[in-house]
Structures are given as structure tokens and as C-alpha cells.
Design a protein around this motif. Structure first.
Motif, PDB file in Angstrom:
ATOM      1  N   ALA A 104       0.805  -1.222   0.000  1.00 60.98           N
ATOM      2  CA  ALA A 104       0.000   0.000   0.000  1.00 60.98           C
ATOM      3  C   ALA A 104       0.839   1.273   0.000  1.00 60.98           C
ATOM      4  CB  ALA A 104      -0.931   0.001   1.220  1.00 60.98           C
ATOM      5  N   PRO A 107       0.096   3.778  -3.102  1.00 59.14           N
ATOM      6  CA  PRO A 107      -1.216   4.418  -3.010  1.00 59.14           C
ATOM      7  C   PRO A 107      -1.323   5.428  -1.870  1.00 59.14           C
ATOM      8  CG  PRO A 107      -1.487   2.091  -3.492  1.00 59.14           C
ATOM      9  CD  PRO A 107      -0.016   2.301  -3.240  1.00 59.14           C
ATOM     10  N   ALA A 118      -6.485   1.871   1.126  1.00 60.63           N
ATOM     11  CA  ALA A 118      -5.217   1.327   0.626  1.00 60.63           C
ATOM     12  C   ALA A 118      -4.995  -0.095   1.141  1.00 60.63           C
ATOM     13  CB  ALA A 118      -4.060   2.225   1.054  1.00 60.63           C
ATOM     14  N   ARG A 159      -0.685   0.293  -7.960  1.00 62.10           N
ATOM     15  CA  ARG A 159      -1.262   1.529  -8.499  1.00 62.10           C
ATOM     16  C   ARG A 159      -1.769   1.338  -9.925  1.00 62.10           C
ATOM     17  NH1 ARG A 159       3.080   6.031  -7.939  1.00 62.10           N
ATOM     18  NH2 ARG A 159       1.310   7.473  -7.898  1.00 62.10           N
TER      19      ARG A 159
END
Length: 257
Positions: A104, A107, A118, A159
Motif C-alpha cells: 500500500a 497508493p 489502501a 497503483r
């Protein structure tokens, strides 16, 4: 004919007197998987870093979606970098972060995504590489090398990039796990509809993940073509490399003791 996703023309890079890239011309179509092979020290990683903007070439043009990228400012560079995802050679996971936090990271840090959202993205991307949500709570040090590589792949696609770079994706893995990673790469690139550029010396990997292959030797792209034609390239350097022969035009630099 559609414009190439990535286009290089006359790209050179030197470090002092050492010429690492000597006039690279390469075009990669949208949705294509390009694999660059070659021995150690032939310029593969430097080529990747120039495309990513981590290094500035001495001369030549590098275009992404028709936009020249060699002279971009910081903000423009960040905008173009949004299109990229990278699977680094050693995985390059953050030891102090849990697995889900690694996935994560982009993001949250780059896109400003709320942590809860996320975390859901991380769980979904871990699932895409065959890892359950419970793995997200572990630290990288608690995972095997193959699982760490899967996590690194999940982070690379977190992403949903348009372009993914794979830097020696199977290095350090046994042949079975390497094949698992190759299969996952093919699946993830296909599912995203992404353009892929990989650098490797693993011919089994090159044959499985590549649509097209190019060989770098002494800073020059000496051959490129469909992966199915590599065994009949007609190039002695390519033939020696793909069959791993000691004898041939490629001479390994061995330091005498």
C-alpha cells in the motif's frame, strides 16, 4: 499504425571514459512485453534507469506516449512516473513495514489514498499474486524468497500502472519458484493490459514472459526480434548467450590472480 508506448532513439550514456550505452534505438508498443537480455555489465540496468528517469542520458531521445522525457522538470517527471510500476531485483521491500503496508506504500504516499482503502487495495493485489490476507500482517523477514518476490510484484501493480519494469525478476529463486513468478508476471501484465520491460539473463524467464527480445552487448542493441525467433537469430553473440556456451565471440573478463 499506433504510436509506440516507449520510444528510444540514439540513447547514449557514459561514466567518464566508460561508454555504457552507445546509441540505443528501441520502440515498444502498448501492451507489448519486451525483454532485454545480456551479460553482466552490458548496460541493462543503466538502460532501465534512463527510461525511468533515474539517470539522465548523455544524448538521445526517450519518449513515453509521444512525450519527450529526458528534459522534464520535477513535477512533470512525477506525472510521468505515475505510469510506471517497478519490480526491483532484490524485491527491495521495507523491512520495518508489514507486508500490506509495503504493497500500500505507493497508493498512500504518492496518491494520498486513505489507509483503510489502501489496505483493501493491498489485500486485493496480494490475492492477485496468490497470497491470502493473513500474509499482509507479516513482516518481509518472515517470508521465503519466493513469497517476498510475490509481495514485490503485488506492490509493483498496486497503483495499476500502464508500464511495468521487471529487473531480474527470477534472480535467487529455484527453478520451480522462478516459473511460478514468471506465470504471475504474465498474468498480472495481461490483466492490467500493461506494457512490460524486463531485463534478465534467465533465458527460461525471457522465453515465457517476453513477446519480443533484444540483446545488449557492449552497450549496443545487437539483435531484437520476436521471442520465437531467438533460436534462429543468425547472430553468434545471441546464440552463445542463450545456450550458455563458454566458447564464442563473447569473452568474459576474468581477472588473473
Amino acid at each position: 499504425m499506433a504510436s509506440p508506448k516507449i520510444s528510444l532513439h540514439g540513447v547514449t550514456k557514459a561514466f567518464g571514459p566508460k561508454k555504457v550505452l552507445q546509441g540505443i534505438d528501441l520502440e515498444i508498443a502498448a501492451g507489448e512485453s519486451m525483454v532485454v537480455i545480456g551479460g553482466s555489465g552490458t548496460g541493462k540496468s543503466v538502460l532501465l534507469k534512463c527510461i525511468l528517469g533515474l539517470m539522465e542520458p548523455n544524448a538521445g531521445s526517450i519518449q513515453v506516449d509521444g512525450e519527450e522525457t529526458t528534459d522534464l522538470g520535477r513535477h512533470e517527471r512525477a506525472r510521468v512516473m505515475r505510469k510506471f510500476g517497478v519490480l526491483f531485483q532484490g524485491g527491495a521491500l521495507f523491512d520495518s513495514l508489514r507486508v500490506w503496508e509495503n504493497v500500500a506504500f505507493g497508493p498512500i504516499q504518492s496518491d494520498g489514498m486513505p489507509v483503510d482503502e489502501a489496505r483493501e487495495v493491498a489485500a486485493a493485489k496480494l490475492g492477485a499474486v496468490g497470497l491470502g490476507p493473513e500474509i499482509g500482517e507479516l513482516f518481509p523477514s518472515e517470508l521465503s524468497g519466493g513469497m517476498q518476490k510475490r509481495v514485490a510484484l503485488a506492490r509493483a501493480i498496486a497503483r495499476e500502472p500502464e508500464i511495468i519494469f521487471f529487473d531480474e525478476p527470477t534472480t535467487g529463486l529455484d527453478p520451480i519458484m522462478a516459473d511460478v513468478i514468471n506465470d504471475l508476471i504474465v498474468k498480472c501484465v495481461h490483466d492490467l493490459g500493461a506494457t512490460a520491460i524486463s531485463i534478465t539473463h534467465d533465458m527460461a524467464s525471457a522465453r515465457k514472459i517476453g513477446h519480443r527480445v533484444g540483446m545488449l552487448h557492449e552497450g549496443k542493441l545487437i539483435w531484437q526480434g520476436p521471442v520465437g525467433e531467438i533460436d534462429r537469430s543468425g547472430n553468434a553473440h545471441v546464440d552463445q548467450f542463450i545456450h550458455g556456451r563458454a566458447e564464442g565471440p563473447i569473452r568474459m573478463q576474468v581477472r588473473k590472480l
